[in-house]
Design a protein around this motif. Structure first.
Motif, PDB file in Angstrom:
ATOM      1  N   MET B   1       0.829  -1.208   0.000  1.00 41.29           N
ATOM      2  CA  MET B   1       0.000   0.000   0.000  1.00 41.29           C
ATOM      3  C   MET B   1       0.863   1.258   0.000  1.00 41.29           C
ATOM      4  SD  MET B   1      -3.612   0.103   0.831  1.00 41.29           S
ATOM      5  CE  MET B   1      -4.190   0.031   2.515  1.00 41.29           C
ATOM      6  N   GLN B   3       2.852   2.714  -2.136  1.00 46.81           N
ATOM      7  CA  GLN B   3       2.710   3.605  -3.295  1.00 46.81           C
ATOM      8  C   GLN B   3       1.422   4.413  -3.171  1.00 46.81           C
ATOM      9  OE1 GLN B   3       1.175   1.680  -6.806  1.00 46.81           O
ATOM     10  NE2 GLN B   3       1.911  -0.312  -6.141  1.00 46.81           N
ATOM     11  N   LEU B   4       0.392   3.801  -2.570  1.00 47.40           N
ATOM     12  CA  LEU B   4      -0.869   4.535  -2.419  1.00 47.40           C
ATOM     13  C   LEU B   4      -0.740   5.634  -1.376  1.00 47.40           C
ATOM     14  CD1 LEU B   4      -3.609   1.779  -2.634  1.00 47.40           C
ATOM     15  CD2 LEU B   4      -3.116   3.586  -4.273  1.00 47.40           C
ATOM     16  N   ILE B   5      -0.061   5.329  -0.276  1.00 49.87           N
ATOM     17  CA  ILE B   5       0.123   6.349   0.761  1.00 49.87           C
ATOM     18  C   ILE B   5       0.849   7.551   0.162  1.00 49.87           C
ATOM     19  CG2 ILE B   5       1.380   6.878   2.900  1.00 49.87           C
ATOM     20  CD1 ILE B   5       0.742   3.975   3.785  1.00 49.87           C
ATOM     21  N   PHE B   8      -1.487   9.441  -2.392  1.00 50.80           N
ATOM     22  CA  PHE B   8      -2.545  10.247  -1.791  1.00 50.80           C
ATOM     23  C   PHE B   8      -2.008  11.372  -0.913  1.00 50.80           C
ATOM     24  CE2 PHE B   8      -5.172   6.887  -3.414  1.00 50.80           C
ATOM     25  CZ  PHE B   8      -6.310   7.574  -3.793  1.00 50.80           C
ATOM     26  N   SER B   9      -0.757  11.228  -0.466  1.00 52.70           N
ATOM     27  CA  SER B   9      -0.182  12.333   0.308  1.00 52.70           C
ATOM     28  C   SER B   9       0.019  13.556  -0.588  1.00 52.70           C
ATOM     29  CB  SER B   9       1.144  11.906   0.931  1.00 52.70           C
ATOM     30  OG  SER B   9       2.139  11.817  -0.064  1.00 52.70           O
ATOM     31  N   LEU B  11      -2.102  14.394  -2.953  1.00 51.41           N
ATOM     32  CA  LEU B  11      -3.416  14.867  -3.402  1.00 51.41           C
ATOM     33  C   LEU B  11      -4.135  15.635  -2.300  1.00 51.41           C
ATOM     34  CD1 LEU B  11      -5.107  11.922  -5.355  1.00 51.41           C
ATOM     35  CD2 LEU B  11      -4.271  14.060  -6.290  1.00 51.41           C
ATOM     36  N   PHE B 143      -1.653  11.463 -10.205  1.00 55.96           N
ATOM     37  CA  PHE B 143      -2.521  10.312  -9.962  1.00 55.96           C
ATOM     38  C   PHE B 143      -2.308   9.227 -11.017  1.00 55.96           C
ATOM     39  CE2 PHE B 143      -6.428   7.852 -10.368  1.00 55.96           C
ATOM     40  CZ  PHE B 143      -6.505   7.350  -9.087  1.00 55.96           C
ATOM     41  N   PHE B 144      -2.098   9.650 -12.270  1.00 59.71           N
ATOM     42  CA  PHE B 144      -1.921   8.665 -13.339  1.00 59.71           C
ATOM     43  C   PHE B 144      -0.454   8.251 -13.504  1.00 59.71           C
ATOM     44  CE2 PHE B 144      -6.070  10.501 -14.744  1.00 59.71           C
ATOM     45  CZ  PHE B 144      -6.797   9.329 -14.620  1.00 59.71           C
TER      46      PHE B 144
END
Lengths: 404, 404
Positions: B1, B3-5, B8-9, B11, B143-144
């Motif tokens: 997870m 890469q997601l943290i 989103f940090s 964003l 995001f992309f």
């Protein structure tokens, strides 16, 4: 750009519900004549037959007259409407939902699903999905570069439980699944997960630290007095849990594009950040319509449910009269997933033939899982009489194209 | 997870327009007392001061009464409305747009932007964006999983051209940029690109095979009789070109969440596939409102433009009277991007101080590019009188907090 070409080649839309007019009829091996009758589109519910909640348009108009405060809401939705929803949804699910940190209003439940998936799936993450299940689930995993781990729902096995293979689910979780996504009531079969199934999913997800997305779009339309179990209300449950629900189905508010997601704070926070770049917010004026949800006139939901139950009973009786057709009686929602006997044409051809020869639109089974090559789904939220006629025509065509 | 943290940090939403109530005021170094006055929120236009196109709500209500056919449109939007739009937008841009293959209706222009970016940006692709430009552009690239290549817009350099550094743009294209995204009129500065600039962008994008997304949201509100150049109308232009426009700004239809993208067939087809999993479609009933767009009562657009031009003139005069403030006169749209002299507080503090001491909400410059640490943006589509009062209070606070 090659990765994009590959990615988008997997994202078909021509067979998706509501897109059937994009299909052509060339090369169909037609037998016999057309069967006349009023066209019925079973790909989605008919909001003319089952109208939106009374007063919903008035609520919209009031929203427009509120002006700027309703047009430009916070990205996660207007505060007072989130408060309304959290109160109603807390009562509905027997949980406590914070309107400030645990709930987001989205453009339809599709919007909620996209945000939840985008907030939980990293590149290469394994995502367990049920087969059959909602047609967009697999596509979402593919779009976010996840890896699909299918788990079978043997929905014809019993009528006491949905039929999830829990051993298979645990095996999947053991291999490092990050996210489990499922709809309950299940789309396309209309079955609901038993108390034991929900408890097991919650227990396993917690044990293996799997994030869960529970799509409960049809959770308010339960037939035959069945018990519905909310995963979010269980004592033992995963750390990351998002529940999705909306007023597009039973309540026929689909034209307003409204959905709600609630659950774990950190995931809701991500979903808000993502919504800011996806579509900013659910339509401001439309959000005002949510005050008519869970606020229906007395008896309205009960009438709606019993009307649907009667349609279900008539259609199931029709299908049960056809040799080789298998269908499990819908327990919730408005779907029937119909397995047909072997035909002289492929199912892809048969659904087109149904449209061309009987003016009946259904959704091909492979939208819900690649193995459902001999099934189709119908949404029976339709005019009762014409739905019955349309399924009569469908049965005639099954007989006409049956492989001897 | 992880890469997601990380993803989103990056964003954030707390400083985005319309989200200001999420900011806290702790630790502000306040000087002096509050300046009383009616609150003005310059983060977006005020649809109470400039109301939606007359008849737009009636069009919505008609859409609701049409029932199912309007609630469940094709994912790319209802056919007859796409026909209407393609006719009007072809005339507006002096091009020929096919309603079937070159146009999609989206939930707001934000929705269009997301779909266009998602259809064009692969992992690791270089994406050139202008600085300053729309706050979501950088976030979308992140995001992309694209790589941002900034290109400077020196908007204070001249009033004959927007100020794009074309040499820098070509250098960026030479390094393998896949996508170039820009808004015209530029958000946040309100300047429009000259004929030569547009021709150069089109030529360079074709030469280096760069896909272009032109965000033309404010292209109908042009001041002082200036000439506006549509990139899509040029003879030499890139193979992949998507133009985005919508009725949320000048026409004040923001509460209905409507946008349109048109351009290259293969990209529009991808955007449709993506829309199917992002939000299905723009709200069905809302789509009906698009028939009031490009269909305004005679003189209505002209009145609206001259009303905005008068507000602009008064605000620009006010700002020009302040030593050290720099602002270029808006050429189109309703934005002013204001550079302030050195203050005793950071701009992040100053925008909060503005809210707490003067009830004035503005958007911090760093939302439009990391280097704009001494600027803020206002949307002057507001009540004329109260906007003037609010900017008077703003000027008082600039003086109060000015570094001696």
């Amino acid at each position: 750009m090659d990765q994009l070409i590959e990615k988008f080649s997997m994202l078909g839309v021509d067979n998706a519900p509501g897109q059937e007019t994009l299909q052509d009829g060339e090369g169909l091996r037609l037998i016999g004549e057309k069967i006349p009758g009023r066209p019925v589109d079973f790909s989605h519910g008919d909001v003319n037959a089952f109208e939106p909640i009374p007063g919903s348009l008035d609520a919209f108009v009031e929203g427009v007259h509120l002006g700027g405060e309703q047009a430009y809401t916070e990205y996660k939705g207007r505060g007072n409407i989130r408060e309304w929803l959290s109160e109603k949804l807390s009562a509905f699910t027997n949980t406590t939902i914070s309107p400030d940190t645990q709930l987001i209003i989205t453009p339809g439940t599709q919007g909620a699903l996209f945000l939840a998936m985008g907030s939980l799936i990293g590149r290469g993450d394994k995502v367990a999905i049920v087969e059959p299940d909602y047609f967009a689930n697999r596509k979402l995993v593919q779009f976010f570069d996840g890896e699909i781990i299918p788990v079978v729902l043997d929905f014809l096995e019993s009528d006491k439980r949905a039929g999830l293979n829990l051993a298979e689910l645990e095996d999947a979780f053991k291999t490092g699944v990050k996210v489990f996504l499922f709809s309950n009531p299940n789309n396309p079969t209309g079955v609901i997960y038993s108390y034991d199934e929900i408890r097991s999913i919650a227990f396993l997800a917690k044990k293996y630290d799997v994030s869960v997305i529970a799509d409960q779009l049809y959770a308010r339309q339960i037939f035959d007095g069945r018990v519905y179990t909310h995963l979010c209300a269980q004592d033992t449950k995963p750390v990351n849990l998002i529940t999705i629900i909306g007023p597009s189905k039973t309540e026929s508010l689909s034209g307003y594009r409204l959905g709600v997601a609630f659950g774990s704070e950190n995931i809701i926070a991500r979903m808000e950040k993502l919504q800011a770049i996806v579509s900013l917010r659910a339509g401001g004026y439309s959000q005002a319509v949510l005050t008519s949800w869970f606020n229906e006139p007395e008896g309205w939901m009960e009438d709606r449910m019993s009307a649907h139950q009667r349609i279900r009973d008539d259609l199931v009786a029709l299908f049960h009269g056809v040799e080789g057709v298998k269908v499990r009686k819908t327990e919730a929602g408005s779907y029937l997933f119909v397995r047909v006997p072997e035909l002289r044409v492929t199912m892809r051809e048969f659904v087109k033939i149904l449209r061309f020869q009987a003016d009946v639109t259904v959704t091909i089974g492979t939208e819900f899982g690649p193995q459902f090559t001999n099934s189709f789904r119908i949404n029976f939220s339709q005019d009762h009489h014409f739905a019955l006629e349309a399924i009569n025509r469908t049965v005639q065509l099954i007989e006409r194209y049956r492989r001897e």
